[in-house]
Design a protein around this motif. Structure first.
Motif, PDB file in Angstrom:
ATOM      1  N   VAL A  40       0.868  -1.223  -0.052  1.00 30.14           N
ATOM      2  CA  VAL A  40       0.029  -0.215   0.152  1.00 30.14           C
ATOM      3  C   VAL A  40       0.818   1.305   0.002  1.00 30.14           C
ATOM      4  CG1 VAL A  40      -1.911   1.274   1.183  1.00 30.14           C
ATOM      5  CG2 VAL A  40      -1.911  -1.260   1.259  1.00 30.14           C
ATOM      6  N   ILE A  45      -2.967   6.617   0.439  1.00 29.38           N
ATOM      7  CA  ILE A  45      -3.641   6.883   1.719  1.00 29.38           C
ATOM      8  C   ILE A  45      -4.012   8.285   1.977  1.00 29.38           C
ATOM      9  CG2 ILE A  45      -2.764   4.756   2.712  1.00 29.38           C
ATOM     10  CD1 ILE A  45      -1.020   6.658   4.574  1.00 29.38           C
ATOM     11  N   ASN A  65      -7.667   2.712   2.313  1.00 30.05           N
ATOM     12  CA  ASN A  65      -6.118   2.470   2.553  1.00 30.05           C
ATOM     13  C   ASN A  65      -5.787   3.142   3.768  1.00 30.05           C
ATOM     14  OD1 ASN A  65      -5.568   0.981   0.621  1.00 30.05           O
ATOM     15  ND2 ASN A  65      -5.443   2.678  -1.030  1.00 30.05           N
ATOM     16  N   LYS A  68      -5.942   0.740   6.754  1.00 32.71           N
ATOM     17  CA  LYS A  68      -5.008  -0.526   6.592  1.00 32.71           C
ATOM     18  C   LYS A  68      -3.934  -0.597   7.562  1.00 32.71           C
ATOM     19  CE  LYS A  68      -6.861  -1.726   2.062  1.00 32.71           C
ATOM     20  NZ  LYS A  68      -6.661  -1.977   0.676  1.00 32.71           N
TER      21      LYS A  68
END
Length: 167
Positions: A40, A45, A65, A68
């Motif tokens: 990621v 994000i 995201n 996460k």
């Protein structure tokens, strides 16, 4: 063989202290990028946002995201640097705070995403006169998305040790 009650209690107390001693030697040093799960990218994000003109603050909008979390850090014993945003404070010092990646995060700028913020509690208060100093925090981390007064946090850390971060 007869085991006295005193021997049993002292043995149990020593055994309870053992995991902390083992943890202290085995703290994994991590950085802020380690809080994001593998695969990621940080750029995914950070979202758009909007201006709350009534409260004169920019409110970022994050996608999924942002919450996460790195699965390898749930339950891990870690040591990481950061800055303190006090949440619970007394004359003895700060006992609960949000650990942030840079000075002013959550106060003077929009808050970072939840997976870039750690809610920390400590039995040993951090002196109030050292709030602007970067710190090392060592303790056990776990996943727990929660909403605080300043931002949503993704991690919770119970601090066993704190010290000034030396550049």
């Amino acid at each position: 063989m007869h085991i006295s009650r005193r021997h049993l209690i002292t043995t149990a107390a020593a055994g309870a202290a053992l995991p902390q001693a083992v943890f202290a030697r085995g703290a994994k040093e991590i950085g802020w990028d380690d809080l994001i799960p593998a695969g990621v990218p940080y750029s995914e994000i950070i979202g758009e946002g909007y201006m709350d003109e009534r409260n004169d603050i920019w409110l970022p909008v994050f996608d999924d995201n942002a919450t996460k979390l790195n699965p390898t850090l749930n339950g891990a014993y870690i040591k990481m640097p950061g800055f303190i945003i006090p949440m619970e404070q007394s004359t003895a010092g700060v006992t609960a705070f949000v650990l942030v990646p840079y000075v002013g995060a959550c106060l003077h700028t929009p808050p970072p995403p939840a997976n870039q913020l750690v809610f920390v509690t400590s039995k040993n208060p951090w002196p109030s006169n050292d709030l602007w100093a970067p710190v090392w925090v060592t303790g056990q981390m776990r996943h727990e998305v929660q909403t605080t007064e300043v931002a949503e946090t993704g991690y919770v850390l119970t601090a066993d040790e704190m010290e000034v971060y030396e550049w």
